[in-house]
Design an enzyme around this catalytic site. Structure first.
Site, PDB file in Angstrom:
ATOM      1  CG  ASP A   8      -1.659   1.228   1.461  1.00  0.00           C
ATOM      2  OD1 ASP A   8      -2.357   1.645   0.529  1.00  0.00           O
ATOM      3  OD2 ASP A   8      -1.562   1.830   2.557  1.00  0.00           O
ATOM      4  CG  ASP A  10      -1.803   7.488   0.375  1.00  0.00           C
ATOM      5  OD1 ASP A  10      -0.819   8.055  -0.105  1.00  0.00           O
ATOM      6  OD2 ASP A  10      -2.935   7.505  -0.159  1.00  0.00           O
ATOM      7  N   GLY A  45      -7.022   4.309   4.054  1.00  0.00           N
ATOM      8  CA  GLY A  45      -7.283   3.264   3.068  1.00  0.00           C
ATOM      9  C   GLY A  45      -8.662   3.334   2.425  1.00  0.00           C
ATOM     10  CB  VAL A  46     -11.720   4.935   3.572  1.00  0.00           C
ATOM     11  CG1 VAL A  46     -13.110   5.278   3.126  1.00  0.00           C
ATOM     12  CG2 VAL A  46     -11.734   3.912   4.698  1.00  0.00           C
ATOM     13  NE  ARG A  48      -9.858  11.879  -4.584  1.00  0.00           N
ATOM     14  CZ  ARG A  48      -9.414  12.201  -5.794  1.00  0.00           C
ATOM     15  NH1 ARG A  48     -10.111  13.033  -6.548  1.00  0.00           N
ATOM     16  NH2 ARG A  48      -8.280  11.725  -6.252  1.00  0.00           N
ATOM     17  CB  SER A 113      -4.210   7.319  -3.719  1.00  0.00           C
ATOM     18  OG  SER A 113      -4.012   8.622  -4.209  1.00  0.00           O
ATOM     19  CE  LYS A 114     -10.821   7.679  -8.825  1.00  0.00           C
ATOM     20  NZ  LYS A 114     -12.166   8.185  -8.892  1.00  0.00           N
ATOM     21  CG  ASN A 115      -3.920  12.430  -6.046  1.00  0.00           C
ATOM     22  OD1 ASN A 115      -3.916  13.174  -7.029  1.00  0.00           O
ATOM     23  ND2 ASN A 115      -4.872  12.480  -5.134  1.00  0.00           N
ATOM     24  CG  ASP A 167      -1.561   2.618   6.507  1.00  0.00           C
ATOM     25  OD1 ASP A 167      -1.909   2.210   5.378  1.00  0.00           O
ATOM     26  OD2 ASP A 167      -1.824   3.756   6.912  1.00  0.00           O
TER      27      ASP A 167
HETATM   28  C1  BG6 Z   1      -5.818   5.879   0.316  1.00  0.00           C
HETATM   29  C2  BG6 Z   1      -5.734   6.760   1.534  1.00  0.00           C
HETATM   30  O1  BG6 Z   1      -4.558   5.365   0.016  1.00  0.00           O
HETATM   31  O2  BG6 Z   1      -6.295   6.630  -0.793  1.00  0.00           O
HETATM   32  C3  BG6 Z   1      -7.082   7.410   1.812  1.00  0.00           C
HETATM   33  O3  BG6 Z   1      -5.341   5.974   2.649  1.00  0.00           O
HETATM   34  C4  BG6 Z   1      -7.549   8.160   0.579  1.00  0.00           C
HETATM   35  O4  BG6 Z   1      -6.967   8.280   2.910  1.00  0.00           O
HETATM   36  C5  BG6 Z   1      -7.575   7.210  -0.618  1.00  0.00           C
HETATM   37  O5  BG6 Z   1      -8.838   8.708   0.778  1.00  0.00           O
HETATM   38  C6  BG6 Z   1      -7.968   7.907  -1.912  1.00  0.00           C
HETATM   39  O6  BG6 Z   1      -6.960   8.825  -2.267  1.00  0.00           O
HETATM   40  P1  BG6 Z   1      -7.091   9.969  -3.335  1.00  0.00           P
HETATM   41  O7  BG6 Z   1      -5.683  10.495  -3.491  1.00  0.00           O
HETATM   42  O8  BG6 Z   1      -7.587   9.330  -4.607  1.00  0.00           O
HETATM   43  O9  BG6 Z   1      -8.043  10.966  -2.808  1.00  0.00           O
HETATM   44 MG    MG Z   2      -2.561   3.228   3.664  1.00  0.00          MG
END
Ligand code: BG6
Ligand code: MG
Length: 233
Positions: A8, A10, A45-46, A48, A113-115, A167
């Site tokens: 994972d 983040d 991990g949840v 957006r 995450s999309k980032n 995590d």
């Molecule tokens: C997860 C994070 O990895 O990605 C979450 O733990 C977050 O907190 C989720 O909401 C979505 O991320 P993003 O960058 O697409 O908003």
């Molecule tokens: Mg995480």
């Protein structure tokens, strides 16, 4: 036999969990919604969208408002990411990535995450990565196992041949549901169920993880024996 590690991102390789908190906090303050680090824990991990629902906690909002708010929060988050120093990798992460590589195992990243790509860019981690599954890869977010299964398929390994490092409670649940070996990082109550638990990756070597799995197998068989004996009694 373990052939791959799936990390994972983040909160495991980098502390972007803190940036997510700061971005949600800024939005929450603007909306007049009380929010603190403790409430942020539930968002690890949840997705957006689901995170916003947790933030709103039943407060009414239109679909349009919700879309605007997640966009605004993401803008704040990306602003923070752009200021993130390239050495913002969590202690022990780079060492473990190198050891896994040296042992000839494949490495995947599976993040909701999309980032994800932006974070990997900022940290200069692409050289360690064989496959990435991110917020665009699957429809069902963690705790569904889909993201990890998607990553395992890209790496050409079976779940039982791969270790997931997580995590978040939702991530541990997802990896267990997929049939992976699981390393949980953080307080045991958050990552309960993982086959091996460490406070963080600091000082954790590949051999520590593999050893912890062997202990887990022994403990499990002892528990089974005990419960069978109890049943007989
Ligand atoms: C997860 C994070 O990895 O990605 C979450 O733990 C977050 O907190 C989720 O909401 C979505 O991320 P993003 O960058 O697409 O908003
Ligand atoms: Mg995480």
């Amino acid at each position: 036999m373990i052939k791959a590690f799936i990390f994972d991102l983040d909160g495991v390789l980098t502390d972007t969990a803190e940036y997510h908190y700061q971005a949600w906090k800024r939005l929450a303050d603007e909306l007049g919604i009380p929010f603190d680090r403790q409430r942020n824990e539930a968002m690890r991990g949840v997705s957006r969208r689901r995170s916003l629902e947790l933030l709103l906690d039943g407060r009414p909002a239109t679909e349009e408002q919700m879309e605007q708010w997640v966009e605004r929060k993401n803008g704040y988050y990306v602003e923070l990411l752009r200021q993130m120093p390239p050495d913002a990798i969590l202690p022990g992460a780079l060492e473990l990535l190198s050891e896994v590589r040296q042992a000839g195992m494949a490495i995947g990243i599976a993040s909701a995450s999309k980032n994800t790509s932006l974070v990997l860019d900022r940290l200069g981690l692409w050289g360690y990565v064989d496959a990435v599954s991110d917020g665009y890869s699957v429809a069902r977010p963690k705790p569904a196992p889909d993201l990890f299964l998607h990553c395992a398929r890209q790496l050409n390994v079976q779940p039982a041949e791969a270790v997931v490092v997580e995590d978040a409670a939702a991530g541990v649940e997802a990896a267990l549901a997929g049939g992976f070996w699981v390393v949980g990082l953080g307080p045991p109550e958050r990552v309960a169920g993982a086959h091996a638990i460490f406070p963080s990756l600091e000082g954790v070597h590949l051999r520590d993880i593999l050893q912890a799995f062997m202990t887990e197998v022994t403990v499990t068989s002892q528990v089974t024996i005990t419960s069978t004996q109890e049943q007989r009694i």
